[in-house]
Design an enzyme around this catalytic site. Structure first.
Site, short mmCIF file in Angstrom:
data_model
loop_
_atom_site.label_atom_id
_atom_site.label_comp_id
_atom_site.label_asym_id
_atom_site.label_seq_id
_atom_site.Cartn_x
_atom_site.Cartn_y
_atom_site.Cartn_z
N ASP A 1 -4.93 -10.22 -0.27
CA ASP A 1 -5.45 -11.51 -0.97
C ASP A 1 -4.28 -12.62 -0.85
O ASP A 1 -3.50 -12.18 -0.06
CB ASP A 1 -5.71 -11.44 -2.60
CG ASP A 1 -4.45 -10.93 -3.33
OD1 ASP A 1 -3.40 -10.71 -2.70
OD2 ASP A 1 -4.59 -10.85 -4.31
N CYS B 1 -2.07 -6.66 -2.13
CA CYS B 1 -2.08 -7.83 -3.10
C CYS B 1 -0.88 -7.99 -3.74
O CYS B 1 0.13 -7.53 -3.42
CB CYS B 1 -3.41 -7.68 -4.10
SG CYS B 1 -3.16 -6.28 -5.21
N THR C 1 0.43 -6.73 -6.70
CA THR C 1 0.92 -5.77 -7.47
C THR C 1 0.55 -4.44 -6.67
O THR C 1 1.22 -3.22 -6.71
CB THR C 1 0.73 -5.51 -8.87
OG1 THR C 1 -1.04 -5.34 -8.70
CG2 THR C 1 0.94 -6.50 -9.72
N HIS D 1 0.56 15.41 1.43
CA HIS D 1 -0.23 16.22 0.32
C HIS D 1 -1.80 15.63 0.32
O HIS D 1 -2.57 16.47 -0.26
CB HIS D 1 0.57 16.04 -1.07
CG HIS D 1 1.90 16.67 -1.14
ND1 HIS D 1 2.51 16.95 -2.05
CD2 HIS D 1 2.67 17.25 -0.07
CE1 HIS D 1 3.66 17.81 -1.64
NE2 HIS D 1 3.80 17.95 -0.60
N HIS E 1 -3.39 22.06 -0.40
CA HIS E 1 -3.69 20.40 -0.28
C HIS E 1 -5.05 20.31 0.05
O HIS E 1 -5.50 19.33 -0.30
CB HIS E 1 -2.57 19.76 0.51
CG HIS E 1 -1.21 19.98 0.05
ND1 HIS E 1 -0.89 19.41 -1.32
CD2 HIS E 1 -0.11 20.56 0.63
CE1 HIS E 1 0.29 19.75 -1.50
NE2 HIS E 1 0.72 20.15 -0.43
#
Length: 145
Positions: free
Chosen positions: A7, A64, A66, A97, A133
């Protein structure tokens, strides 16, 4: 090919990531946004995630402010395992993992130097293939269906 999306809050960091990737021989597909003008991340993050899920792009990187919102959007697309990483250890572990096929970062959280190290670690760390995994990833995929 690497799918990228952001964004307006992640636009400048995305441009640095694209420059780094291209300088290191990667082909990029930028799904937007294309400026600092305020926009909504879901449409761009979803487009990049869909391209990865369909196999049109090998991996994806979404950014973005965060990294939280755009990672949520990416993870809503079936077949996507997007890890939100703010350090290289997390980037390594999400590949080893979780066999993550997308990386999310927060431009307001990590600076450009750290972000490029995270990208490098993410792209150069193989999935371990360990049975435990694989089993856990299969369980994640079952939950989506």
């Amino acid at each position: 090919m690497i799918a990228l999306a952001s964004d307006h809050g992640g636009y400048e960091l995305k441009q640095k990531v694209i420059g780094y990737l291209e300088a290191n021989g990667y082909t990029c597909h930028d799904f937007g946004c294309y400026s600092l003008e305020s926009c909504d991340y879901p449409e761009f993050g979803r487009a990049a995630a869909e391209a990865v899920a369909k196999g049109e792009c090998e991996k994806g990187i979404v950014i973005c402010t965060t990294g939280i919102g755009i990672s949520i959007v990416a993870n809503k697309v079936p077949g996507i395992r997007c890890g939100l990483c703010a350090d290289t250890y997390s980037a390594k572990m999400t590949r080893e993992h979780n066999d993550a096929n997308m990386l999310a970062m927060g431009a307001g959280i990590v600076g450009p130097n750290l972000a490029l190290s995270i990208v490098e670690t993410f792209l150069n760390t193989p999935f371990s293939g360990d049975e435990k995994h694989v089993r856990r990833i299969n369980k994640i995929e079952e939950e989506v269906k």
